[in-house]
Design a protein around this motif. Structure first.
Motif, PDB file in Angstrom:
ATOM      1  N   ILE A   1       0.864  -1.177   0.000  1.00  0.00           N
ATOM      2  CA  ILE A   1       0.000   0.000   0.000  1.00  0.00           C
ATOM      3  C   ILE A   1       0.902   1.230   0.000  1.00  0.00           C
ATOM      4  O   ILE A   1       1.674   1.454   0.937  1.00  0.00           O
ATOM      5  N   TYR A   2       0.822   2.018  -1.080  1.00  0.00           N
ATOM      6  CA  TYR A   2       1.640   3.224  -1.203  1.00  0.00           C
ATOM      7  C   TYR A   2       0.873   4.432  -0.674  1.00  0.00           C
ATOM      8  O   TYR A   2      -0.307   4.621  -0.974  1.00  0.00           O
ATOM      9  N   ALA A   3       1.568   5.253   0.119  1.00  0.00           N
ATOM     10  CA  ALA A   3       0.944   6.407   0.752  1.00  0.00           C
ATOM     11  C   ALA A   3       1.872   7.615   0.651  1.00  0.00           C
ATOM     12  O   ALA A   3       3.095   7.461   0.606  1.00  0.00           O
ATOM     13  N   PRO A   4       1.307   8.841   0.637  1.00  0.00           N
ATOM     14  CA  PRO A   4       2.141  10.048   0.551  1.00  0.00           C
ATOM     15  C   PRO A   4       2.822  10.351   1.884  1.00  0.00           C
ATOM     16  O   PRO A   4       2.158  10.482   2.912  1.00  0.00           O
ATOM     17  N   LYS A   5       4.136  10.452   1.845  1.00  0.00           N
ATOM     18  CA  LYS A   5       4.893  10.770   3.052  1.00  0.00           C
ATOM     19  C   LYS A   5       4.438  12.120   3.612  1.00  0.00           C
ATOM     20  O   LYS A   5       4.219  13.072   2.865  1.00  0.00           O
ATOM     21  N   TYR A   6       4.276  12.183   4.921  1.00  0.00           N
ATOM     22  CA  TYR A   6       3.801  13.349   5.664  1.00  0.00           C
ATOM     23  C   TYR A   6       2.300  13.586   5.518  1.00  0.00           C
ATOM     24  O   TYR A   6       1.731  14.449   6.167  1.00  0.00           O
ATOM     25  N   PHE A   7       1.658  12.837   4.623  1.00  0.00           N
ATOM     26  CA  PHE A   7       0.211  12.869   4.469  1.00  0.00           C
ATOM     27  C   PHE A   7      -0.294  14.289   4.217  1.00  0.00           C
ATOM     28  O   PHE A   7       0.075  14.900   3.225  1.00  0.00           O
ATOM     29  N   MET A   8      -1.120  14.863   5.119  1.00  0.00           N
ATOM     30  CA  MET A   8      -1.643  16.202   4.884  1.00  0.00           C
ATOM     31  C   MET A   8      -0.550  17.270   4.984  1.00  0.00           C
ATOM     32  O   MET A   8      -0.728  18.394   4.512  1.00  0.00           O
ATOM     33  N   GLY A   9       0.570  16.933   5.589  1.00  0.00           N
ATOM     34  CA  GLY A   9       1.656  17.889   5.758  1.00  0.00           C
ATOM     35  C   GLY A   9       2.769  17.737   4.746  1.00  0.00           C
ATOM     36  O   GLY A   9       3.906  18.123   5.011  1.00  0.00           O
ATOM     37  N   TRP A  10       2.453  17.201   3.558  1.00  0.00           N
ATOM     38  CA  TRP A  10       3.515  16.911   2.590  1.00  0.00           C
ATOM     39  C   TRP A  10       4.265  18.159   2.119  1.00  0.00           C
ATOM     40  O   TRP A  10       5.461  18.107   1.841  1.00  0.00           O
ATOM     41  N   LYS A  11       3.592  19.314   2.067  1.00  0.00           N
ATOM     42  CA  LYS A  11       4.283  20.542   1.651  1.00  0.00           C
ATOM     43  C   LYS A  11       5.166  21.099   2.760  1.00  0.00           C
ATOM     44  O   LYS A  11       6.215  21.682   2.507  1.00  0.00           O
ATOM     45  N   LEU A  12       4.743  20.914   4.008  1.00  0.00           N
ATOM     46  CA  LEU A  12       5.522  21.381   5.155  1.00  0.00           C
ATOM     47  C   LEU A  12       6.586  20.371   5.573  1.00  0.00           C
ATOM     48  O   LEU A  12       7.452  20.659   6.390  1.00  0.00           O
ATOM     49  N   ARG A  13       6.467  19.136   5.041  1.00  0.00           N
ATOM     50  CA  ARG A  13       7.371  18.030   5.370  1.00  0.00           C
ATOM     51  C   ARG A  13       7.339  17.713   6.868  1.00  0.00           C
ATOM     52  O   ARG A  13       8.354  17.527   7.518  1.00  0.00           O
ATOM     53  N   GLU A  14       6.109  17.661   7.382  1.00  0.00           N
ATOM     54  CA  GLU A  14       5.882  17.200   8.744  1.00  0.00           C
ATOM     55  C   GLU A  14       4.574  16.417   8.767  1.00  0.00           C
ATOM     56  O   GLU A  14       3.635  16.716   8.022  1.00  0.00           O
ATOM     57  N   ASN A  15       4.526  15.369   9.592  1.00  0.00           N
ATOM     58  CA  ASN A  15       3.347  14.514   9.635  1.00  0.00           C
ATOM     59  C   ASN A  15       2.135  15.257  10.177  1.00  0.00           C
ATOM     60  O   ASN A  15       2.161  15.760  11.297  1.00  0.00           O
ATOM     61  N   ILE A  16       1.089  15.346   9.393  1.00  0.00           N
ATOM     62  CA  ILE A  16      -0.184  15.913   9.813  1.00  0.00           C
ATOM     63  C   ILE A  16      -1.290  14.948   9.403  1.00  0.00           C
ATOM     64  O   ILE A  16      -1.486  14.723   8.212  1.00  0.00           O
ATOM     65  N   PRO A  17      -2.008  14.378  10.385  1.00  0.00           N
ATOM     66  CA  PRO A  17      -1.756  14.446  11.822  1.00  0.00           C
ATOM     67  C   PRO A  17      -0.571  13.573  12.215  1.00  0.00           C
ATOM     68  O   PRO A  17      -0.203  12.647  11.493  1.00  0.00           O
ATOM     69  N   ALA A  18       0.006  13.859  13.378  1.00  0.00           N
ATOM     70  CA  ALA A  18       1.256  13.228  13.770  1.00  0.00           C
ATOM     71  C   ALA A  18       1.129  11.732  14.035  1.00  0.00           C
ATOM     72  O   ALA A  18       2.106  10.996  13.958  1.00  0.00           O
ATOM     73  N   ALA A  19      -0.069  11.270  14.363  1.00  0.00           N
ATOM     74  CA  ALA A  19      -0.239   9.882  14.798  1.00  0.00           C
ATOM     75  C   ALA A  19      -0.545   8.912  13.665  1.00  0.00           C
ATOM     76  O   ALA A  19      -0.830   7.759  13.907  1.00  0.00           O
TER      77      ALA A  19
END
Length: 264
Positions: A229-247
């Motif tokens: 299963i491929y997923a976008p790293k950092y999810f909603m925070g991909w532009k900021l390069r931080e996990n959003i949400p963190a969990a």
């Protein structure tokens, strides 16, 4: 989804969407209405304290927060419970609690999905999926629509060892999908109600998910089938390069970097 015998008392808020598509056993109780008399905050405090003493499982998801974190303390005594606060629900520890306590897709939705799969010639066959989320994401959190290059990269990885497996493509922008992926071999672009779509996608062998709650759950359920299963790293925070949400970081996914700018 395997369903274990219910063991814990699970208190959960904002369960209306869950009730639409999932079977919710008696030990999982919606306490949304308790907010009006501030009982929820009292329960939150007492459960947090009890959890730290080892009495149960405490899960907190901060809604719409970059600092959304999970706190999980495993129970040590027979007084078992979980408290799940409102949030994005993209937390695999939370998902395990729901799964272990008898929360699963409703049987009638499962039956309709089986009929859909038969009708589309996929019975007893492997298939892969790609889920797309666009529309409202253009303005959400400053604009978090994934670029087309993310899906193209993931599809290239998925089809690197192509064995003729059919590909199902779905999401919230049918016209975009139809145009962007019109030349993909063995691809079927479809649009069905959310519950049915989730029941179909969970049967896939491999998948590509968007940075949405629906995509996360489709990927989580399908990951039990043993594929990728491929997923976008950092999810909603991909532009900021931080996990959003963190969990949200689930070890069962293959996380791909998203480097391009969003589609204009």
């Amino acid at each position: 989804m395997s369903i274990a015998k219910p063991r814990e008392r699970v208190l959960i808020t904002d369960i209306q969407e869950v009730n639409k598509y999932f079977t919710v056993p008696a030990n999982v109780r919606d306490i949304s209405s308790w907010n009006r008399v501030k009982i929820r905050s009292l329960i939150f405090t007492s459960l947090a304290s009890a959890s730290l003493l080892g009495f149960g499982t405490f899960i907190k998801e901060s809604d719409y927060s970059r600092k959304s974190v999970k706190t999980v303390n495993r129970f040590k005594l027979p007084l078992n419970f979980s408290y799940i606060d409102s949030g994005w629900f993209q937390d695999w520890e939370l998902a395990k609690v729901l799964e272990q306590n008898g929360v699963g897709l409703k049987p009638d939705i499962e039956d309709i999905a089986e009929e859909w799969i038969k009708k589309n010639g996929l019975e007893n066959k492997k298939f892969n999926f790609c889920h797309i989320r666009r529309t409202d994401y253009a303005n959400h959190l400053g604009g978090i629509t994934l670029p087309l290059t993310y899906y193209q990269d993931a599809l290239a990885r998925l089809m690197k060892y192509d064995d003729g497996t059919p590909l199902l493509i779905t999401g919230d922008d049918y016209d975009f999908a139809k145009l962007a992926f019109k030349d993909l071999p063995r691809a079927t672009i479809f649009s069905e109600p959310p519950g049915l779509t989730l029941a179909i996608l969970q049967r896939a062998t491999n998948g590509i998910i968007s940075n949405s709650t629906f995509g996360w759950w489709a990927g989580y359920l399908a990951s039990k089938n043993g594929g990728s299963i491929y997923a976008p790293k950092y999810f909603m925070g991909w532009k900021l390069r931080e996990n959003i949400p963190a969990a949200l970081v689930y070890p069962g996914f293959k996380w791909l970097d998203v480097l391009a700018e969003p589609d204009k």
